[in-house]
Design a protein around this motif. Structure first.
Motif, PDB file in Angstrom:
ATOM      1  N   GLN A 249       0.825  -1.213   0.000  1.00  0.00           N
ATOM      2  CA  GLN A 249       0.000   0.000   0.000  1.00  0.00           C
ATOM      3  C   GLN A 249       0.859   1.263   0.000  1.00  0.00           C
ATOM      4  O   GLN A 249       0.347   2.376   0.047  1.00  0.00           O
ATOM      5  CB  GLN A 249      -0.931   0.010   1.222  1.00  0.00           C
ATOM      6  N   GLY A 250       2.183   1.081  -0.011  1.00  0.00           N
ATOM      7  CA  GLY A 250       3.086   2.228  -0.054  1.00  0.00           C
ATOM      8  C   GLY A 250       3.422   2.821   1.300  1.00  0.00           C
ATOM      9  O   GLY A 250       4.023   3.895   1.378  1.00  0.00           O
ATOM     10  N   ALA A 251       3.062   2.127   2.374  1.00  0.00           N
ATOM     11  CA  ALA A 251       3.363   2.630   3.718  1.00  0.00           C
ATOM     12  C   ALA A 251       4.867   2.619   3.961  1.00  0.00           C
ATOM     13  O   ALA A 251       5.590   1.778   3.423  1.00  0.00           O
ATOM     14  CB  ALA A 251       2.653   1.774   4.766  1.00  0.00           C
ATOM     15  N   LYS A 252       5.325   3.558   4.781  1.00  0.00           N
ATOM     16  CA  LYS A 252       6.728   3.569   5.208  1.00  0.00           C
ATOM     17  C   LYS A 252       6.831   2.642   6.402  1.00  0.00           C
ATOM     18  O   LYS A 252       6.765   3.058   7.544  1.00  0.00           O
ATOM     19  CB  LYS A 252       7.161   4.978   5.581  1.00  0.00           C
ATOM     20  N   VAL A 253       6.952   1.345   6.100  1.00  0.00           N
ATOM     21  CA  VAL A 253       6.924   0.315   7.143  1.00  0.00           C
ATOM     22  C   VAL A 253       8.277  -0.381   7.226  1.00  0.00           C
ATOM     23  O   VAL A 253       8.948  -0.583   6.228  1.00  0.00           O
ATOM     24  CB  VAL A 253       5.781  -0.694   6.868  1.00  0.00           C
ATOM     25  N   GLY A 254       8.650  -0.704   8.450  1.00  0.00           N
ATOM     26  CA  GLY A 254       9.847  -1.484   8.703  1.00  0.00           C
ATOM     27  C   GLY A 254       9.455  -2.726   9.495  1.00  0.00           C
ATOM     28  O   GLY A 254       8.332  -2.823  10.006  1.00  0.00           O
ATOM     29  N   GLY A 255      10.382  -3.651   9.597  1.00  0.00           N
ATOM     30  CA  GLY A 255      10.076  -4.856  10.364  1.00  0.00           C
ATOM     31  C   GLY A 255      11.318  -5.555  10.875  1.00  0.00           C
ATOM     32  O   GLY A 255      12.407  -5.397  10.308  1.00  0.00           O
ATOM     33  N   VAL A 256      11.120  -6.296  11.947  1.00  0.00           N
ATOM     34  CA  VAL A 256      12.133  -7.226  12.442  1.00  0.00           C
ATOM     35  C   VAL A 256      11.398  -8.549  12.643  1.00  0.00           C
ATOM     36  O   VAL A 256      10.326  -8.589  13.255  1.00  0.00           O
ATOM     37  CB  VAL A 256      12.823  -6.745  13.747  1.00  0.00           C
ATOM     38  N   PHE A 257      11.975  -9.619  12.101  1.00  0.00           N
ATOM     39  CA  PHE A 257      11.279 -10.897  12.070  1.00  0.00           C
ATOM     40  C   PHE A 257      12.174 -12.040  12.509  1.00  0.00           C
ATOM     41  O   PHE A 257      13.293 -12.163  12.025  1.00  0.00           O
ATOM     42  CB  PHE A 257      10.765 -11.192  10.643  1.00  0.00           C
ATOM     43  N   HIS A 258      11.638 -12.877  13.411  1.00  0.00           N
ATOM     44  CA  HIS A 258      12.297 -14.088  13.882  1.00  0.00           C
ATOM     45  C   HIS A 258      11.599 -15.260  13.187  1.00  0.00           C
ATOM     46  O   HIS A 258      10.379 -15.398  13.290  1.00  0.00           O
ATOM     47  CB  HIS A 258      12.137 -14.161  15.406  1.00  0.00           C
ATOM     48  N   SER A 259      12.369 -16.105  12.466  1.00  0.00           N
ATOM     49  CA  SER A 259      11.724 -17.104  11.615  1.00  0.00           C
ATOM     50  C   SER A 259      11.670 -18.511  12.187  1.00  0.00           C
ATOM     51  O   SER A 259      11.206 -19.427  11.526  1.00  0.00           O
ATOM     52  CB  SER A 259      12.422 -17.157  10.244  1.00  0.00           C
ATOM     53  N   THR A 260      12.162 -18.690  13.425  1.00  0.00           N
ATOM     54  CA  THR A 260      12.019 -20.023  14.029  1.00  0.00           C
ATOM     55  C   THR A 260      11.059 -19.907  15.213  1.00  0.00           C
ATOM     56  O   THR A 260      10.068 -19.201  15.141  1.00  0.00           O
ATOM     57  CB  THR A 260      13.376 -20.632  14.402  1.00  0.00           C
ATOM     58  N   CYS A 261      11.353 -20.589  16.281  1.00  0.00           N
ATOM     59  CA  CYS A 261      10.434 -20.693  17.410  1.00  0.00           C
ATOM     60  C   CYS A 261       9.881 -19.360  17.859  1.00  0.00           C
ATOM     61  O   CYS A 261       8.853 -19.256  18.444  1.00  0.00           O
ATOM     62  CB  CYS A 261      11.107 -21.384  18.577  1.00  0.00           C
TER      63      CYS A 261
END
Length: 122
Positions: free
Chosen positions: A110-122
């Motif tokens: 949608q064009g938002a100025k979004v950031g993220g931090v993601f943990h991909s295991t447990c």
């Protein structure tokens, strides 16, 4: 600059569109991404995500931060960390990682100025 789409997510593997490497845990922001190396800040599942884990992404001019707590939500996010993000004038959403990635991708598309931090295991 737009926030890059997270192209795929599976246990222990994340791919970000436009990036040749895959990540176990990652940070994304408008115009970029990199591995989220917990050793840099001494992060562990408990007490969890620290302000130091988020500072780099917060400095990228985002309006909203999505935090993925892992597939089984083992990664804690203390209220003090959420408060830290809000004090920077950034909205924050804390979700199970699959839901977090879906939310992040929706906002990015949608064009938002979004950031993220993601943990991909447990």
């Amino acid at each position: 600059m737009s926030s890059p789409e997270i192209a795929s997510l599976s246990w222990g593997h994340m791919k970000v569109k436009g990036c040749s490497s895959s990540y176990k845990d990652c940070k994304v922001w408008p115009g970029g991404s990199r591995t989220w190396d917990w050793r840099e800040t001494g992060t562990d599942h408990y007490p969890g995500v620290q302000p130091a884990d988020l500072e780099e992404v917060l400095k990228k001019g985002i309006d909203l931060l999505v935090i993925g707590r892992g597939m089984s939500e083992a990664l804690q996010v203390p209220s003090s960390t959420v408060d830290f993000v809000k004090q920077k004038g950034v909205d924050v959403r804390v979700l199970q990682t699959e839901k977090a990635v879906a939310e992040y991708n929706k906002l990015a598309s949608q064009g938002a100025k979004v950031g993220g931090v993601f943990h991909s295991t447990c």
